[in-house]
Every structure is written in structure tokens, then in C-alpha cells.
Motif scaffolding. Sequence first.
Motif, mmCIF file in Angstrom:
data_model
loop_
_atom_site.group_PDB
_atom_site.id
_atom_site.type_symbol
_atom_site.label_atom_id
_atom_site.label_comp_id
_atom_site.label_asym_id
_atom_site.label_seq_id
_atom_site.Cartn_x
_atom_site.Cartn_y
_atom_site.Cartn_z
ATOM 1 N N ARG A 109 -5.091 9.029 -9.167
ATOM 2 C CA ARG A 109 -3.772 8.535 -8.746
ATOM 3 C C ARG A 109 -3.037 7.839 -9.894
ATOM 4 O O ARG A 109 -1.847 7.551 -9.789
ATOM 5 N N LYS A 162 0.830 -1.205 0.000
ATOM 6 C CA LYS A 162 0.000 0.000 0.000
ATOM 7 C C LYS A 162 0.860 1.248 0.000
ATOM 8 O O LYS A 162 1.932 1.294 0.608
ATOM 9 N N ARG A 163 0.408 2.239 -0.735
ATOM 10 C CA ARG A 163 1.061 3.552 -0.849
ATOM 11 C C ARG A 163 2.300 3.539 -1.751
ATOM 12 O O ARG A 163 2.869 4.599 -1.978
ATOM 13 N N GLU A 164 2.670 2.373 -2.272
ATOM 14 C CA GLU A 164 3.789 2.344 -3.218
ATOM 15 C C GLU A 164 3.301 2.756 -4.610
ATOM 16 O O GLU A 164 2.116 3.000 -4.833
ATOM 17 N N GLU A 166 -3.637 1.278 -3.465
ATOM 18 C CA GLU A 166 -4.590 0.840 -2.451
ATOM 19 C C GLU A 166 -4.893 -0.639 -2.668
ATOM 20 O O GLU A 166 -4.678 -1.171 -3.756
ATOM 21 N N SER A 223 0.072 5.449 -8.546
ATOM 22 C CA SER A 223 0.697 5.903 -7.310
ATOM 23 C C SER A 223 -0.252 5.714 -6.132
ATOM 24 O O SER A 223 -1.449 5.487 -6.311
ATOM 25 N N SER A 224 0.327 5.815 -4.934
ATOM 26 C CA SER A 224 -0.453 5.659 -3.694
ATOM 27 C C SER A 224 -1.379 4.452 -3.788
ATOM 28 O O SER A 224 -2.593 4.548 -3.574
#
Lengths: 115, 108
Positions: free
Chosen positions: A63, A15-17, A82, A79-80
Motif C-alpha cells: 500500500r 482509516k482508508r485515507e 490502517e 494509501s488505504s
Amino acid sequence: AAGVIQSPRHLIKEKRETATLKCYPIPRHDTVYWYQQGPGQDPQFLISFYEKMQSDKGSIPDRFSAQQFSDYHSELNMSSLELGDSALYFCASSTSRDSYGSEQYFGPGTRLTVT
Amino acid sequence: ELKVEQNPLFLSMQEGKNYTIYCNYSTTSDRLYWYRQDPGKSLESLFVLLSNGAVKQEGRLMASLDTKARLSTLHITAAVHDLSATYLCGTSYGKLTFGQGTILTVHP
């Protein structure tokens, strides 16, 4: 015959990668489409490019971004990440014909797993 | 809004039997595609139907298009186990809009 190439075939991220998916269309195809297929769902259109310009946009999160390069390959940047982004991502290519589009040929897909 | 609806969504068939999958669409693009998808795999193009009354056949599968009714059918003749897969219809206006898919299981 050459087919659509996608890389990587499998990708595991946290997550968040961020993640980058690549698509190489069939030679002489000028249009690329990206689709997302969640578990048990039909493919949903994300975005498309014709001659390196964005031609249509579907349910693509803010994103995510994508582009098509001068050699017609395309990249989908995510990105980011989820958990809900876990899905099969397909790229398809076609030749332009008219506004209805011509037959799309699908790549093998990239399976993205977000943990 | 473009809508494509398939039925049935699940189909369990006995080998050797016949059945039809229906695809209704609500777009002005009378360009209809049928794809096959095995679990976790890509979409394999089966048929491209471009005009009213178009009928195409490949092996045990036959697809037809009625643009007036905005209906396409995929008919399966004498089903065999190898036909077990998900079948998706789609219509395009540039991008493809798919139906929900029909999960076909053929058993002895």
C-alpha cells in the motif's frame, strides 16, 4: 549545518485515507532511506533510493510507495491507511561510499496517527 | 538474516555509577553505529566505529568494537540524569539494522 528536513511533522488521518510524507536530504547527499518506528520498537527499514533509483526494499507494505526526485527529495506515499500504520516515520540521508553504506543522518521524523 | 541484539534492554542506574551496554551483531558489515533517542524524538548519532579495535569517547560515553567477536560495547562512566534515553546500536549494509534498544534511566 543543514540537516534532513521532513514534513509534515505531525499528521492525523482516518482509516482508508492516504498520506504523503516528504523528505529533503542534506545537500549533496544522494541516498535517502525511510524507516518506520512503532511504539516501543526499534526503527524498521522500509525503502531506500540512490540517485533517484530504488536501491533496497525492506518491510514496506504494498500500500506504500516512494520515489526520489531530481532534486533528491523523496516522498513516501501511503494509501488505504490502517490503524497499525500509526508510527514515527524517519527519513535519513547519506552519501554513497560503498555497498556497506556511510553514516546516515536522521530527520526529525513525521508522527502519523491513524484514527 | 541480519541480526543485532542488545543487552540489557532496560537499565536503571544510580547517578555516579558505571555500566556497559552490549551489542552483538551477525552481519558481515563490520560497521557499527550507536545512536541516542529521546522519547518521541529523532536519532542522534553518537559514534561510528569502522574497524576492529576502534574506541571512541565523548564525555561520559565510550564505545568500542571487536569485529572478531562481532561485539560492540557502550560504556557509561559516572552516569548523570541527562544520559537517560534509549540507546540503539546498528549495523549497516546500506540500510541500517538496529538492535532492540536499551532504555537507560539514571536516578539520584
